[in-house]
Design a protein around this motif. Sequence first.
Motif, mmCIF file in Angstrom:
data_model
loop_
_atom_site.group_PDB
_atom_site.id
_atom_site.type_symbol
_atom_site.label_atom_id
_atom_site.label_comp_id
_atom_site.label_asym_id
_atom_site.label_seq_id
_atom_site.Cartn_x
_atom_site.Cartn_y
_atom_site.Cartn_z
ATOM 1 N N THR A 103 137.330 -22.649 82.557
ATOM 2 C CA THR A 103 136.800 -21.888 83.158
ATOM 3 C C THR A 103 135.016 -21.213 84.457
ATOM 4 O OG1 THR A 103 135.237 -20.946 81.577
ATOM 5 C CG2 THR A 103 137.677 -20.925 81.341
ATOM 6 N N ALA A 104 134.453 -20.235 84.769
ATOM 7 C CA ALA A 104 133.182 -21.042 85.817
ATOM 8 C C ALA A 104 132.101 -20.522 84.518
ATOM 9 C CB ALA A 104 133.313 -19.855 86.811
ATOM 10 N N ARG A 105 133.339 -20.103 83.333
ATOM 11 C CA ARG A 105 131.781 -19.324 82.892
ATOM 12 C C ARG A 105 130.577 -20.643 81.730
ATOM 13 N NH1 ARG A 105 133.969 -15.874 77.520
ATOM 14 N NH2 ARG A 105 131.147 -15.308 77.683
ATOM 15 N N GLU A 106 129.814 -19.667 81.493
ATOM 16 C CA GLU A 106 128.212 -20.253 80.801
ATOM 17 C C GLU A 106 127.548 -19.224 80.380
ATOM 18 O OE1 GLU A 106 125.451 -22.276 84.036
ATOM 19 O OE2 GLU A 106 126.672 -24.365 84.429
ATOM 20 N N LEU A 107 127.366 -20.269 78.879
ATOM 21 C CA LEU A 107 126.764 -19.421 78.064
ATOM 22 C C LEU A 107 125.413 -19.934 77.858
ATOM 23 C CD1 LEU A 107 129.637 -19.113 75.538
ATOM 24 C CD2 LEU A 107 128.626 -17.285 76.743
ATOM 25 N N THR A 108 124.387 -19.917 76.972
ATOM 26 C CA THR A 108 123.240 -19.671 77.210
ATOM 27 C C THR A 108 122.955 -19.964 75.219
ATOM 28 O OG1 THR A 108 122.435 -18.959 78.783
ATOM 29 C CG2 THR A 108 120.638 -19.653 77.872
ATOM 30 N N VAL A 109 122.424 -20.911 74.875
ATOM 31 C CA VAL A 109 121.567 -21.265 73.660
ATOM 32 C C VAL A 109 120.331 -20.573 73.471
ATOM 33 C CG1 VAL A 109 121.487 -22.667 71.552
ATOM 34 C CG2 VAL A 109 123.214 -23.028 73.114
ATOM 35 N N VAL A 110 120.219 -19.262 72.550
ATOM 36 C CA VAL A 110 119.048 -18.558 72.512
ATOM 37 C C VAL A 110 118.475 -19.021 71.259
ATOM 38 C CG1 VAL A 110 119.772 -17.160 73.654
ATOM 39 C CG2 VAL A 110 120.056 -16.751 71.704
ATOM 40 N N GLY A 111 119.158 -19.521 70.239
ATOM 41 C CA GLY A 111 119.167 -19.959 68.470
ATOM 42 C C GLY A 111 120.143 -20.489 68.119
ATOM 43 N N LEU A 112 119.831 -21.242 66.852
ATOM 44 C CA LEU A 112 120.526 -21.933 65.638
ATOM 45 C C LEU A 112 120.233 -21.305 64.349
ATOM 46 C CD1 LEU A 112 119.395 -26.038 66.538
ATOM 47 C CD2 LEU A 112 120.827 -23.862 67.552
ATOM 48 N N ALA A 113 121.076 -20.817 63.886
ATOM 49 C CA ALA A 113 121.072 -20.386 62.017
ATOM 50 C C ALA A 113 122.265 -21.351 61.266
ATOM 51 C CB ALA A 113 122.072 -18.897 62.973
ATOM 52 N N ASP A 114 122.059 -21.222 60.268
ATOM 53 C CA ASP A 114 123.109 -21.155 59.028
ATOM 54 C C ASP A 114 123.237 -20.901 58.345
ATOM 55 O OD1 ASP A 114 121.006 -24.115 59.241
ATOM 56 O OD2 ASP A 114 119.985 -23.379 57.510
ATOM 57 N N SER A 115 124.354 -21.364 58.383
ATOM 58 C CA SER A 115 125.853 -20.163 57.118
ATOM 59 C C SER A 115 126.846 -21.074 56.300
ATOM 60 C CB SER A 115 126.629 -20.275 58.989
ATOM 61 O OG SER A 115 127.802 -19.985 57.881
ATOM 62 N N ALA A 116 126.534 -20.179 55.598
ATOM 63 C CA ALA A 116 127.995 -20.607 53.857
ATOM 64 C C ALA A 116 128.670 -20.404 54.425
ATOM 65 C CB ALA A 116 126.817 -19.433 52.545
ATOM 66 N N GLU A 117 129.701 -20.073 55.494
ATOM 67 C CA GLU A 117 130.990 -20.392 56.162
ATOM 68 C C GLU A 117 131.407 -21.233 56.004
ATOM 69 O OE1 GLU A 117 132.101 -17.202 58.394
ATOM 70 O OE2 GLU A 117 130.583 -16.374 58.735
ATOM 71 N N PRO A 118 133.060 -21.907 55.402
ATOM 72 C CA PRO A 118 132.415 -23.377 56.511
ATOM 73 C C PRO A 118 132.200 -23.918 57.070
ATOM 74 C CG PRO A 118 134.766 -21.886 55.200
ATOM 75 C CD PRO A 118 133.341 -20.873 55.344
ATOM 76 N N THR A 178 122.517 -25.428 77.928
ATOM 77 C CA THR A 178 123.285 -24.170 78.754
ATOM 78 C C THR A 178 124.774 -24.833 77.890
ATOM 79 O OG1 THR A 178 122.565 -23.599 80.558
ATOM 80 C CG2 THR A 178 124.679 -23.707 80.749
ATOM 81 N N LEU A 179 125.647 -24.263 77.357
ATOM 82 C CA LEU A 179 127.062 -24.629 77.104
ATOM 83 C C LEU A 179 128.357 -24.186 78.429
ATOM 84 C CD1 LEU A 179 127.308 -22.977 73.458
ATOM 85 C CD2 LEU A 179 127.116 -25.440 74.192
ATOM 86 N N SER A 180 128.896 -25.255 78.586
ATOM 87 C CA SER A 180 130.047 -24.724 79.424
ATOM 88 C C SER A 180 131.305 -24.289 78.932
ATOM 89 C CB SER A 180 130.513 -25.698 80.841
ATOM 90 O OG SER A 180 130.700 -27.102 80.377
ATOM 91 N N LEU A 181 132.259 -23.835 79.163
ATOM 92 C CA LEU A 181 133.165 -23.918 78.312
ATOM 93 C C LEU A 181 134.682 -23.939 79.724
ATOM 94 C CD1 LEU A 181 132.214 -21.240 77.381
ATOM 95 C CD2 LEU A 181 134.114 -19.559 77.355
ATOM 96 N N PRO A 182 135.199 -25.532 79.386
ATOM 97 C CA PRO A 182 135.904 -25.843 80.522
ATOM 98 C C PRO A 182 137.178 -25.319 80.810
ATOM 99 C CG PRO A 182 135.523 -27.338 78.215
ATOM 100 C CD PRO A 182 134.829 -25.954 78.206
#
Length: 761
Positions: free
Chosen positions: A154-169, A148-152
């Motif tokens: 705020t009371a919001r929380e996000l749940t990590v469902v996956g990891l992905a590679d990216s070709a962006e910077p 779980t990721l918190s947003l300092p």
Amino acid sequence: MRATLRWAHSDLRTHRGEALFLVLATAGIVASLLLATALFGYATNPWQRVFTQSHGAHVWLHTDKAADTGKLAGLDGVDTVAGPYPTAAVTVSSRGSRASVELRGTPERPSVGRPPVVSGHWLDPAAPNGVVLESRLARALLAEPGDTLSLPGTARELTVVGLADSAEPRYRPGEQPGLVWALPSAVPDAGGQVIGLRLTDPGDTSYIVQRAVTVLGSGAIGEVSTWQQARAEAQGDNRLLGQVLGLFGLGALVAAGLAVHGAIGTRIRGHLRDLSVLKAIGFTPGQVVRIFLLQHLAYALLGALAAAGLAEALGSRIPGRLGYAVGVWQGLPGHTVALIVVPVGAVLFIGATTGLAAWRAGRVPPVPLPRPAATSGGRLSGVARRALGMRIPPALVLGWHTAFTRRPRSLATVARLTLPLLLIVVAMSAWTTIDRFHGEPERVGLPTALSVRADAGRSEQQIRSLLERDPGVAAAYPGVETAALGPSQTATIALRGLGTHRDPYPHTLAEGRPARGSDEAVAGQGLLDLLDARVGDWVRMTVGDQPLILHIVGRSIEPENAGRVISTSLDTLRENDPGLRPTLYELRLAAGADPREVADRLTAAGDGHLDVHAVANPADGLSPLRAVVAGLIAVLALIGLIELLTAIGGTVRESEQDLLALKAIGLSPRQITAITVTATGLTALAAVLAATALGLPLARWLIDAQGRSSGIGAGIAQNPSAVLVVPLGAAAVLCAAALAAVPAARAARRRLADTLSAVVA
């Protein structure tokens, strides 16, 4: 053939040490070249693989929400588009780590810029708060699917469902925000949008960016990133490691080839009688050539096979990134070809240099020609005779005469011995430069150790007071960093306002002067190259929809953002925007302060309002280079030892006809030994002086050239101090003298009959 093998076997038994040195030197050279190939392949192919798998966009444009990005799909040269996707800049926290990220609302998995999932799964509408993290960001946050990721703030929380590679910077703390994919419903307060363009011709990237800026208007575009920038960042330090290994590997290969050539030439001169006997009993010139050629090819082949086998079996087990790079390279398509081509190329090169010397052996006549009656070193010069008359020790005068009167041969020996010593000096300079980044970061563009980013929860005065109260903080420089479009509006540059006129930021300048007045700035080498500008020019850029013109008065050393940075004071930027408030603070620490302890105290005192992280040091990624440099120095020292033994053997053999004359004038065996030792020591001294005189400026030029090409700029090179160079030179000379002492003493005590036979022969 049997006779050839028997002679080669007999020669091997006589010169076991030399054969062992040649095998070890070849193994070290081939291993260096294979590691260089692995790093080059690892630096380029992973990014290219991700870009190809994701059907990546060549250009990403960050715009405001009102921009009509639909027009971009109709531009000539644009194949397909990705987005636009709403974006929001937020800070997320996981397991005590914080990171600035771009939250990108993606309704479905895109066809362009389609991130390959490496863990977990893609976004699911059934989990509206689920997010997918870019893999590099996930490693920084120590996050995995299910966390779980918190947003300092705020009371919001996000749940990590996956990891992905990216070709962006890629994510860089404090410089480039990480990338988080989410459903649009998870991005309620989007501050902008992003659109990706896949082009029909990647070579038209700059032109397409310029056309996009014209269509949307420069005020609508906040940031532009291209595939070239992303690829250069992905290659990064791995490419530099590959260049260093490749450069020294090729240099060592040339040095080894020359050492083998010199060794064979010396042995030919010392075995003229044996070669004549071989010719007399029926050996053809071709057979004589093949004896030397096959013998040394066997040594080189054995060393190359050993290096290839060790690289294949143990290369991936090398600690750190070097071993990881070898492991990745072993899975790439060109791995097998490189594993064959590199050793074969090294063996063929050594074979070519061997063949040139062996050809001379084939030309030896069946009947040995009588040696000239004159001494091998020629007549004494007038200076030498006067020196003897002044009672200067005969060993010193005759040693100088022996070392330098055969000028072509003496110069060739000095040159062959100089090459490995020169490369050692360059390697030591690289080591010293890396130490300079760690020991004196303020002299290479890193005057601050910590960077602090604050949210809107506290005022500027409160934050500065909190930072300056810490006993480990010597100074806190407020600042802002924003993206700006260059004059051609084809690339994004970093515009920084750091410090004030009263308390200026201590930029490290390599050229020009500090920016003191309004509208003055200093720029990195990468920016000067991008804009084709130089110190003294005025440059125009666009920040949002406002033009900004700055006068470049100095060139600063900029390790960040590939040097594409222009820095002025915060007061200068406030002249255009009086309401501008600092968003970051660069902290210069007191002497002896521990950055980790200071960061922990500030994070606790900030009560969740401060994001504190260490300033990235580019030398941190070059830590494997230390072990690489140490290994290369060992290989080069081995090559130098081979050449030194060759020179000693040649000096001893060629002085045999002088022994009768030296004994006749009353010199003792100890004095005769001292002549050979002095000659060898003076030869080594000449090589050390030449290597130092040539190696130090060459090392500075090479390091500064690498600095310019990477955008950091020239001025980072640091030559090794005299405390390192003088002991190195002294050790080389003393080692040469010590190695020459034993064979010279044995030759000086030879029986008169043996000496006479050597002269007659």
